[in-house]
Write a protein that holds these residues in place. Structure first.
Motif, PDB file in Angstrom:
ATOM      1  N   PRO A 129      20.785 -24.428  25.020  1.00 39.49           N
ATOM      2  CA  PRO A 129      21.931 -25.230  25.482  1.00 39.49           C
ATOM      3  C   PRO A 129      21.804 -25.762  26.904  1.00 39.49           C
ATOM      4  CG  PRO A 129      22.701 -23.315  24.273  1.00 39.49           C
ATOM      5  CD  PRO A 129      21.227 -23.157  24.428  1.00 39.49           C
ATOM      6  N   LEU A 130      21.250 -24.976  27.822  1.00 40.05           N
ATOM      7  CA  LEU A 130      21.216 -25.384  29.228  1.00 40.05           C
ATOM      8  C   LEU A 130      19.789 -25.604  29.733  1.00 40.05           C
ATOM      9  CD1 LEU A 130      23.911 -22.971  30.791  1.00 40.05           C
ATOM     10  CD2 LEU A 130      24.222 -25.289  29.893  1.00 40.05           C
ATOM     11  N   GLU A 131      18.887 -25.986  28.852  1.00 39.46           N
ATOM     12  CA  GLU A 131      17.483 -26.045  29.264  1.00 39.46           C
ATOM     13  C   GLU A 131      17.193 -27.139  30.288  1.00 39.46           C
ATOM     14  OE1 GLU A 131      15.658 -28.631  25.521  1.00 39.46           O
ATOM     15  OE2 GLU A 131      15.514 -26.447  25.501  1.00 39.46           O
ATOM     16  N   ASP A 132      18.120 -28.047  30.512  1.00 44.47           N
ATOM     17  CA  ASP A 132      17.929 -29.093  31.520  1.00 44.47           C
ATOM     18  C   ASP A 132      18.664 -28.794  32.818  1.00 44.47           C
ATOM     19  OD1 ASP A 132      20.411 -29.337  30.373  1.00 44.47           O
ATOM     20  OD2 ASP A 132      20.411 -31.534  30.337  1.00 44.47           O
ATOM     21  N   VAL A 133      19.106 -27.549  32.994  1.00 45.11           N
ATOM     22  CA  VAL A 133      19.899 -27.166  34.168  1.00 45.11           C
ATOM     23  C   VAL A 133      19.071 -26.281  35.092  1.00 45.11           C
ATOM     24  CG1 VAL A 133      21.919 -25.853  34.953  1.00 45.11           C
ATOM     25  CG2 VAL A 133      22.095 -27.357  32.949  1.00 45.11           C
ATOM     26  N   LEU A 134      19.100 -26.582  36.385  1.00 46.28           N
ATOM     27  CA  LEU A 134      18.416 -25.775  37.398  1.00 46.28           C
ATOM     28  C   LEU A 134      19.454 -25.079  38.272  1.00 46.28           C
ATOM     29  CD1 LEU A 134      15.946 -24.802  39.045  1.00 46.28           C
ATOM     30  CD2 LEU A 134      16.091 -26.956  40.327  1.00 46.28           C
ATOM     31  N   VAL A 135      19.319 -23.773  38.422  1.00 46.80           N
ATOM     32  CA  VAL A 135      20.251 -22.961  39.196  1.00 46.80           C
ATOM     33  C   VAL A 135      19.510 -22.307  40.355  1.00 46.80           C
ATOM     34  CG1 VAL A 135      21.871 -21.021  39.125  1.00 46.80           C
ATOM     35  CG2 VAL A 135      21.565 -22.465  37.090  1.00 46.80           C
ATOM     36  N   LEU A 136      20.057 -22.430  41.553  1.00 50.38           N
ATOM     37  CA  LEU A 136      19.568 -21.686  42.706  1.00 50.38           C
ATOM     38  C   LEU A 136      20.538 -20.527  42.919  1.00 50.38           C
ATOM     39  CD1 LEU A 136      18.683 -24.638  45.125  1.00 50.38           C
ATOM     40  CD2 LEU A 136      17.203 -23.490  43.442  1.00 50.38           C
ATOM     41  N   ASP A 137      20.071 -19.322  42.651  1.00 51.90           N
ATOM     42  CA  ASP A 137      20.920 -18.132  42.642  1.00 51.90           C
ATOM     43  C   ASP A 137      20.708 -17.345  43.938  1.00 51.90           C
ATOM     44  OD1 ASP A 137      22.305 -15.809  42.159  1.00 51.90           O
ATOM     45  OD2 ASP A 137      21.259 -15.303  40.293  1.00 51.90           O
ATOM     46  N   LEU A 138      21.675 -17.427  44.844  1.00 49.70           N
ATOM     47  CA  LEU A 138      21.585 -16.722  46.129  1.00 49.70           C
ATOM     48  C   LEU A 138      22.317 -15.378  46.083  1.00 49.70           C
ATOM     49  CD1 LEU A 138      22.452 -19.679  48.576  1.00 49.70           C
ATOM     50  CD2 LEU A 138      20.298 -19.202  47.385  1.00 49.70           C
ATOM     51  N   THR A 139      22.764 -14.955  44.919  1.00 49.69           N
ATOM     52  CA  THR A 139      23.633 -13.788  44.834  1.00 49.69           C
ATOM     53  C   THR A 139      22.856 -12.483  44.800  1.00 49.69           C
ATOM     54  OG1 THR A 139      23.718 -13.782  42.406  1.00 49.69           O
ATOM     55  CG2 THR A 139      25.333 -15.145  43.577  1.00 49.69           C
ATOM     56  N   ARG A 140      23.578 -11.426  45.180  1.00 53.23           N
ATOM     57  CA  ARG A 140      23.019 -10.071  45.144  1.00 53.23           C
ATOM     58  C   ARG A 140      24.020  -9.127  44.510  1.00 53.23           C
ATOM     59  NH1 ARG A 140      21.196  -9.218  51.306  1.00 53.23           N
ATOM     60  NH2 ARG A 140      22.971 -10.589  51.699  1.00 53.23           N
TER      61      ARG A 140
END
Length: 536
Positions: free
Chosen positions: A4-15
């Motif tokens: 479903p989201l294969e064209d989405v890029l996420v930058l995850d800064l969380t901890r």
């Protein structure tokens, strides 16, 4: 099948948990998720126990992500992140409100570069209010949002205690997932990104199915009666335990058990005449029913004896026991993954959704990355950096991975040729105390073969140690990992590890050390990072 989201890029800064679970679920839906950690790493990497030096706690919510270690507090690190923003769809962050702006990475800055960017912020109390600056962990929100008090009150006034599960974190991560997906859908209509912020406090309140009842001020034991969540747990004849989905004080529940037990006289007992009476005598009803249940040896047998389809009995199991059931295999409810480059084997829960026309969830063998494991490939592709530029960033400690050997000190004693050595290591510029949980050192002597010394004292890990090598024990000291060691001809027995760990590790090891030629290898749990040779 596509995802479903294969064209989405996420930058995850969380901890920690509340943010990383959102990133994990986005990855399970097919998004490319890049986890960006500071030099001191995500604190959950150091939660024990671990498997071959890798924390399953960390793996559960970070598997499927690419891992980059980048110091965002320095201008060059900030610039690297900004160079990735044009390609990104979502930025996830769970700093305290205002921190992202102080780093020069607030929404105004990011949206100037990429107007379609969605910045999702998770915090304890939300933005722009009197509590915004307060930190929050799950236990804090459980206490403040009524969960700790409510559980104690509903259990008859038991002493307050913290729940071992991080409900506030996981609820918030799930709410953040929904909000992010809504923002993505809205962007299709408007063409613009936006900020989305989710508070742990409100997420905890929303998931408290008793909150509205509590706000009435009425006694839920009478007005609401409690439903199946009042169901007790009873022992079976074989020592196992079972719960039955009945509130025995409700009219329906009381009628069902009286019929199942063939005890019609209970309906005429004045103690059990009305709901209010049964609430007052709940313990007595449960004792009667529990004695009847104890003749059976399975939940299925209890269900059959009750004979009402809407009433279910469930055996109390561990997670591992459920994972071993036929249902878990049929459903694919758990998936085998690996931790880091060492491919430490572990199993995590699979995502719950199954699509008819798409793939979702983790693929078997998915990787939970080591800190900085994917630095080079990600920075080449998304930041446009070549190896020379990445080397320069590593040299400045802005990009980091593995272990950096800071120093080695040898102390020649009178009673032995070289009794004690000490190595200091850190992750980049910041040297977290907890890193010793994932680090050990060995003193190779040239002997062949591999055996394993299992030292289960606090903070120690099972370490592969060649025969004839020293085993190193970590010592906490001001944020740096220090080791004292001794040589031996065979790996130590578990009991010996415990004995040496029971007192002062440094004293125990250094007292017995006899080293004439030393080569100290500082290792992560998966590979040797560097070696310093020294003649004593």
């Amino acid at each position: 099948m596509e995802r479903p989201l294969e064209d989405v890029l996420v930058l995850d800064l969380t901890r920690a948990v509340a943010g990383p679970i959102t990133g994990r679920l986005l990855a399970d839906l097919g998004a490319r998720v890049v986890k960006i950690e500071p030099p001191d790493a995500d604190l959950t990497r150091f939660i024990v126990p671990n498997v071959d030096g890798f924390s399953p706690y960390f793996a559960q919510f970070n598997v499927g992500k690419e891992c980059v270690s980048l110091d965002l507090t320095r201008p060059a690190g900030r610039d690297v992140l900004l160079s990735m923003v044009p390609k990104a769809d979502i930025v996830l962050e769970n700093y305290r409100p205002g921190v992202l702006d102080k780093l020069g990475l607030g929404y105004d800055v990011l949206s100037e570069i990429n107007p379609g960017i969605i910045v999702a912020s998770v915090s304890g109390w939300g933005h722009g209010n009197s509590r915004s600056g307060r930190g929050a962990f799950a236990s804090v929100l459980h206490a403040e949002a009524g969960v700790t008090e409510m559980v104690s009150r509903r259990r008859g006034g038991d002493a307050y205690r913290n729940d071992p599960m991080s409900h506030a974190d996981t609820y918030t991560g799930l709410h953040a997932l929904g909000a992010v997906l809504a923002a993505l859908h809205m962007r299709v209509r408007t063409g613009r990104g936006q900020t989305v912020e989710v508070s742990m406090a409100e997420s905890t309140l929303m998931c408290n199915d008793q909150a509205a009842t509590d706000l009435t001020g009425l006694d839920p034991q009478i007005g609401f009666k409690g439903g199946q969540n009042w169901a007790a747990v009873y022992p079976l004849s074989n020592g196992r335990h079972v719960t039955v989905t009945l509130d025995l004080t409700a009219n329906f529940g009381f009628k069902v058990i009286a019929a199942a037990m063939d005890r019609p006289e209970l309906r005429d007992d004045p103690r059990f005449a009305r709901i209010e009476d049964r609430v007052l005598h709940r313990d007595e009803i449960e004792a009667i029913f529990g004695e009847w249940v104890s003749q059976f040896d399975s939940a299925e047998a209890v269900e059959v004896a009750i004979g009402v389809k809407s009433v279910m009995a469930a055996e109390v199991r561990t997670v591992a026991e459920l994972a071993a059931t036929e249902w878990a295999e049929e459903r694919g409810a758990f998936v085998d993954i690996v931790g880091g480059e060492a491919a430490a084997p572990m199993t995590v829960p699979q995502s719950p959704w199954r699509f008819r026309e798409a793939d979702g969830g983790l693929a078997p063998g998915a990787v939970a990355g080591d800190r900085g494991q994917h630095n080079r490939e990600v920075l080449r592709e998304l930041a446009g950096l070549d190896d020379g530029a990445i080397d320069a960033l590593e040299g400045e400690g802005i990009v980091s991975a593995g272990v950096e050997i800071l120093s080695i000190r040898r102390d020649r004693r009178q009673d032995t040729p070289c009794a004690f050595a000490e190595a200091s290591c850190s992750l980049g510029r910041a040297a977290p105390r907890a890193f010793v949980r994932n680090t050990f050192a060995a003193l190779p002597t040239g002997a062949a073969g591999q055996e394993t010394a299992r030292c289960w004292s606090r903070g120690w890990i099972a370490m592969p140690v060649p025969p004839g090598c020293a085993v190193i024990t970590p010592i906490w000291l001001y944020g740096r990992a220090h080791w004292a060691f001794r040589t031996q001809t065979q790996p130590p027995h578990e009991d010996e590890c415990r004995r040496l760990g029971a007192d002062s590790p440094s004293a125990a090891w250094s007292r017995e050390a006899v080293v004439t030629d030393m080569r100290l290898s500082v290792c992560s749990a998966h590979s040797t990072i560097g070696t310093i040779g020294a003649d004593c």
